[in-house]
Scaffold this motif. Structure first.
Motif, PDB file in Angstrom:
ATOM      1  N   GLN A   1      30.628  13.592  -8.810  1.00 56.10           N
ATOM      2  CA  GLN A   1      29.179  13.755  -8.875  1.00 56.10           C
ATOM      3  C   GLN A   1      28.569  13.746  -7.475  1.00 56.10           C
ATOM      4  OE1 GLN A   1      27.221  10.799 -11.241  1.00 56.10           O
ATOM      5  NE2 GLN A   1      25.182  11.667 -10.955  1.00 56.10           N
ATOM      6  N   ALA A   2      29.050  12.846  -6.622  1.00 55.25           N
ATOM      7  CA  ALA A   2      28.536  12.779  -5.251  1.00 55.25           C
ATOM      8  C   ALA A   2      28.839  14.063  -4.487  1.00 55.25           C
ATOM      9  CB  ALA A   2      29.144  11.581  -4.532  1.00 55.25           C
ATOM     10  N   GLU A   3      30.035  14.607  -4.676  1.00 57.35           N
ATOM     11  CA  GLU A   3      30.405  15.853  -3.997  1.00 57.35           C
ATOM     12  C   GLU A   3      29.513  17.007  -4.461  1.00 57.35           C
ATOM     13  OE1 GLU A   3      33.448  18.030  -1.547  1.00 57.35           O
ATOM     14  OE2 GLU A   3      32.825  15.935  -1.742  1.00 57.35           O
ATOM     15  N   ARG A   4      29.256  17.074  -5.769  1.00 65.89           N
ATOM     16  CA  ARG A   4      28.402  18.151  -6.292  1.00 65.89           C
ATOM     17  C   ARG A   4      26.981  18.051  -5.751  1.00 65.89           C
ATOM     18  NH1 ARG A   4      30.966  16.863 -11.225  1.00 65.89           N
ATOM     19  NH2 ARG A   4      29.075  15.769 -11.908  1.00 65.89           N
ATOM     20  N   GLN A   5      26.504  16.831  -5.544  1.00 67.12           N
ATOM     21  CA  GLN A   5      25.143  16.634  -5.055  1.00 67.12           C
ATOM     22  C   GLN A   5      25.072  16.601  -3.525  1.00 67.12           C
ATOM     23  OE1 GLN A   5      23.363  13.252  -7.007  1.00 67.12           O
ATOM     24  NE2 GLN A   5      23.751  14.051  -9.054  1.00 67.12           N
ATOM     25  N   LYS A   6      26.185  16.926  -2.876  1.00 65.34           N
ATOM     26  CA  LYS A   6      26.260  17.024  -1.417  1.00 65.34           C
ATOM     27  C   LYS A   6      25.895  15.706  -0.731  1.00 65.34           C
ATOM     28  CE  LYS A   6      25.384  21.990  -1.440  1.00 65.34           C
ATOM     29  NZ  LYS A   6      24.555  23.114  -0.927  1.00 65.34           N
ATOM     30  N   ILE A   7      26.361  14.623  -1.307  1.00 70.59           N
ATOM     31  CA  ILE A   7      26.190  13.305  -0.700  1.00 70.59           C
ATOM     32  C   ILE A   7      27.325  13.083   0.290  1.00 70.59           C
ATOM     33  CG2 ILE A   7      26.237  10.822  -1.173  1.00 70.59           C
ATOM     34  CD1 ILE A   7      24.864  11.482  -3.853  1.00 70.59           C
ATOM     35  N   ASP A   8      26.985  12.607   1.474  1.00 71.62           N
ATOM     36  CA  ASP A   8      27.982  12.489   2.542  1.00 71.62           C
ATOM     37  C   ASP A   8      28.875  11.261   2.401  1.00 71.62           C
ATOM     38  OD1 ASP A   8      27.121  14.798   4.063  1.00 71.62           O
ATOM     39  OD2 ASP A   8      25.338  13.639   4.569  1.00 71.62           O
ATOM     40  N   ALA A   9      28.331  10.152   1.890  1.00 72.30           N
ATOM     41  CA  ALA A   9      29.117   8.912   1.830  1.00 72.30           C
ATOM     42  C   ALA A   9      28.728   8.102   0.604  1.00 72.30           C
ATOM     43  CB  ALA A   9      28.911   8.078   3.090  1.00 72.30           C
ATOM     44  N   VAL A  10      29.730   7.517  -0.030  1.00 72.44           N
ATOM     45  CA  VAL A  10      29.525   6.600  -1.150  1.00 72.44           C
ATOM     46  C   VAL A  10      30.148   5.262  -0.773  1.00 72.44           C
ATOM     47  CG1 VAL A  10      29.989   6.113  -3.576  1.00 72.44           C
ATOM     48  CG2 VAL A  10      29.594   8.475  -2.832  1.00 72.44           C
ATOM     49  N   LEU A  11      29.335   4.210  -0.800  1.00 75.42           N
ATOM     50  CA  LEU A  11      29.828   2.869  -0.513  1.00 75.42           C
ATOM     51  C   LEU A  11      29.941   2.107  -1.833  1.00 75.42           C
ATOM     52  CD1 LEU A  11      28.313   3.819   2.216  1.00 75.42           C
ATOM     53  CD2 LEU A  11      28.468   1.410   2.815  1.00 75.42           C
ATOM     54  N   PHE A  12      31.171   1.910  -2.282  1.00 69.76           N
ATOM     55  CA  PHE A  12      31.410   1.194  -3.531  1.00 69.76           C
ATOM     56  C   PHE A  12      31.290  -0.313  -3.297  1.00 69.76           C
ATOM     57  CE2 PHE A  12      33.699   5.206  -4.076  1.00 69.76           C
ATOM     58  CZ  PHE A  12      33.246   5.598  -5.326  1.00 69.76           C
ATOM     59  N   SER A  13      30.780  -1.007  -4.293  1.00 74.51           N
ATOM     60  CA  SER A  13      30.672  -2.470  -4.169  1.00 74.51           C
ATOM     61  C   SER A  13      30.802  -3.117  -5.540  1.00 74.51           C
ATOM     62  CB  SER A  13      29.346  -2.870  -3.506  1.00 74.51           C
ATOM     63  OG  SER A  13      28.247  -2.353  -4.235  1.00 74.51           O
ATOM     64  N   ASP A  14      31.959  -2.944  -6.148  1.00 74.81           N
ATOM     65  CA  ASP A  14      32.230  -3.649  -7.398  1.00 74.81           C
ATOM     66  C   ASP A  14      32.333  -5.145  -7.140  1.00 74.81           C
ATOM     67  OD1 ASP A  14      32.764  -1.784  -9.786  1.00 74.81           O
ATOM     68  OD2 ASP A  14      33.781  -0.770  -8.137  1.00 74.81           O
ATOM     69  N   PHE A  15      32.083  -5.927  -8.175  1.00 74.06           N
ATOM     70  CA  PHE A  15      32.168  -7.373  -8.015  1.00 74.06           C
ATOM     71  C   PHE A  15      33.593  -7.778  -7.649  1.00 74.06           C
ATOM     72  CE2 PHE A  15      28.174  -7.545 -10.397  1.00 74.06           C
ATOM     73  CZ  PHE A  15      27.504  -8.504  -9.647  1.00 74.06           C
ATOM     74  N   ALA A  16      33.708  -8.584  -6.595  1.00 77.17           N
ATOM     75  CA  ALA A  16      35.021  -9.101  -6.210  1.00 77.17           C
ATOM     76  C   ALA A  16      35.529 -10.064  -7.274  1.00 77.17           C
ATOM     77  CB  ALA A  16      34.941  -9.793  -4.859  1.00 77.17           C
ATOM     78  N   ARG A  17      34.720 -11.043  -7.603  1.00 79.17           N
ATOM     79  CA  ARG A  17      35.042 -12.013  -8.656  1.00 79.17           C
ATOM     80  C   ARG A  17      33.764 -12.260  -9.438  1.00 79.17           C
ATOM     81  NH1 ARG A  17      39.778 -13.343 -10.584  1.00 79.17           N
ATOM     82  NH2 ARG A  17      40.626 -13.890  -8.537  1.00 79.17           N
ATOM     83  N   ASN A  18      33.797 -12.012 -10.724  1.00 76.61           N
ATOM     84  CA  ASN A  18      32.588 -12.082 -11.542  1.00 76.61           C
ATOM     85  C   ASN A  18      32.782 -13.137 -12.627  1.00 76.61           C
ATOM     86  OD1 ASN A  18      30.118 -11.537 -12.689  1.00 76.61           O
ATOM     87  ND2 ASN A  18      30.750  -9.625 -13.668  1.00 76.61           N
ATOM     88  N   SER A  19      32.756 -14.394 -12.209  1.00 79.44           N
ATOM     89  CA  SER A  19      33.025 -15.467 -13.165  1.00 79.44           C
ATOM     90  C   SER A  19      32.213 -16.703 -12.814  1.00 79.44           C
ATOM     91  CB  SER A  19      34.521 -15.821 -13.177  1.00 79.44           C
ATOM     92  OG  SER A  19      34.904 -16.405 -11.946  1.00 79.44           O
ATOM     93  N   ILE A  20      32.094 -17.572 -13.792  1.00 77.84           N
ATOM     94  CA  ILE A  20      31.459 -18.866 -13.585  1.00 77.84           C
ATOM     95  C   ILE A  20      32.184 -19.868 -14.476  1.00 77.84           C
ATOM     96  CG2 ILE A  20      29.681 -18.450 -15.342  1.00 77.84           C
ATOM     97  CD1 ILE A  20      27.741 -19.984 -13.465  1.00 77.84           C
ATOM     98  N   GLU A  21      32.439 -21.060 -13.934  1.00 73.41           N
ATOM     99  CA  GLU A  21      33.226 -22.061 -14.649  1.00 73.41           C
ATOM    100  C   GLU A  21      32.503 -23.399 -14.653  1.00 73.41           C
ATOM    101  OE1 GLU A  21      37.024 -22.361 -12.781  1.00 73.41           O
ATOM    102  OE2 GLU A  21      37.627 -20.306 -13.274  1.00 73.41           O
ATOM    103  N   PHE A  22      32.638 -24.105 -15.763  1.00 72.32           N
ATOM    104  CA  PHE A  22      32.153 -25.481 -15.826  1.00 72.32           C
ATOM    105  C   PHE A  22      33.225 -26.331 -16.491  1.00 72.32           C
ATOM    106  CE2 PHE A  22      30.064 -29.124 -17.772  1.00 72.32           C
ATOM    107  CZ  PHE A  22      29.361 -29.620 -16.686  1.00 72.32           C
TER     108      PHE A  22
END
Length: 323
Positions: free
Chosen positions: A45-66
């Motif tokens: 999708q980014a290539e089709r829209q001629k976007i130069d850069a995509v910076l991914f930022s998925d959650f490294a650790r997505n948890s909470i504990e008690f």
């Protein structure tokens, strides 16, 4: 310039030889964490829209504990969402790298969104248990390998050798007492007492192992900026870039399943921490810390007076959200 700071760290010769303005999107989630789309679809999708850069930022650790003291790391409730470290940092980086080779125009840059610290107040018994600062996040880019991502100092994360010294004394003392109880059981001393004691100290020894992922305890209250400065220092020491993210969040007290969460806006943290690379300055809601006289003006004034900062630019704007 939004992406110049990131690209200057990754490609310093290229960026400083020629000032290049590019069209990019940041803070992009994929199906590795809370996004819906795979990396390939986003890149297409980014290539089709001629976007130069995509910076991914998925959650490294997505948890909470008690957990239940004194065995809070053994007997605990875990609320966990999909994340990079759960699925494997190596696979995440490899998939982005493999897709990056396929596209001539669009540069794909891997990164993660992190939760460096949260702390608990209240209790289940009093029905006022609350996790604070879980939504205080940082973005990380540019770490050289999967190992550095896996060793980020995050709560509830991987075994680490980075903080052995902080935990070793307690571990040795508790372990020594455990060995004494083993000896007492072996010799047959009052086993109605020594066997339960042996089991108690066995669990306590495991609970207090020295290979913790972070030196900061979520059950010891608010610890100020130390967890965040520690996170910044670790990331930059490994060659990474770290950005404060969505500091103007419209939160307060919220619910996640049965959990009560509280994270207040935190733009003043720009003044309380050092050596971060930048911060988010464009978002869905107004970003006030870039206005005249606000935190970034104050921080820039400190830089002029010799207080270190790595990049006096505008941060990373989340212009597009995947999924």
């Amino acid at each position: 310039m939004t992406f110049l700071g990131i690209l200057s760290a990754i490609f310093p010769a290229t960026v400083f030889a020629l000032y290049i303005q590019i069209d990019g999107i940041a803070d992009i989630k994929t199906n590795f964490s809370e996004g819906c789309s795979p990396i390939t679809d986003i890149a297409n999708q980014a290539e089709r829209q001629k976007i130069d850069a995509v910076l991914f930022s998925d959650f490294a650790r997505n948890s909470i504990e008690f957990g239940v003291k004194p065995f809070e790391k053994i007997f605990k409730d875990i609320y966990q969402g999909p994340s990079v470290l759960e699925r494997g940092a190596g696979g995440y980086l490899s998939e982005i790298k493999d897709n990056d080779r396929k596209f001539e125009r669009t540069l794909l840059i891997p990164g993660v969104e992190t939760i460096p610290f949260y702390f608990w107040t209240g209790s289940h018994y009093d029905k006022n248990l609350m996790a604070h600062n879980r939504d205080k996040h940082m973005l990380v880019f540019g770490l050289p390998s999967a190992q550095e991502y896996e060793q980020l100092p995050l709560p509830n994360s991987n075994f680490s050798k980075n903080y052995i010294n902080e935990f070793l004394n307690d571990f040795l003392i508790i372990g020594f007492i455990f060995l004494l109880t083993v000896g007492a059981v072996y010799k047959g001393y009052s086993r109605k007492i020594t066997v339960p004691l042996m089991l108690f100290f066995a669990l306590l020894t495991v609970n207090n192992h020295p290979f913790q992922s972070t030196p900061f305890d979520a059950y010891k209250g608010d610890q100020g900026m130390e967890p965040y400065q520690n996170f910044i220092d670790f990331t930059t020491s490994k060659g990474g870039l770290v950005f404060w993210n969505h500091m103007e969040i419209n939160t307060g007290i919220s619910q996640k399943d049965t959990l009560s969460l509280e994270t207040l806006p935190y733009p003043d943290d720009l003044l309380k921490t050092q050596n971060y690379t930048g911060f988010q300055a464009v978002g869905d809601t107004p970003i006030r810390q870039t206005e005249p006289g606000q935190q970034w003006d104050q921080r820039a004034g400190e830089v002029d007076e010799g207080v270190p900062a790595r990049w006096t630019a505008e941060g990373v704007p989340p212009l597009l959200s995947a999924g």
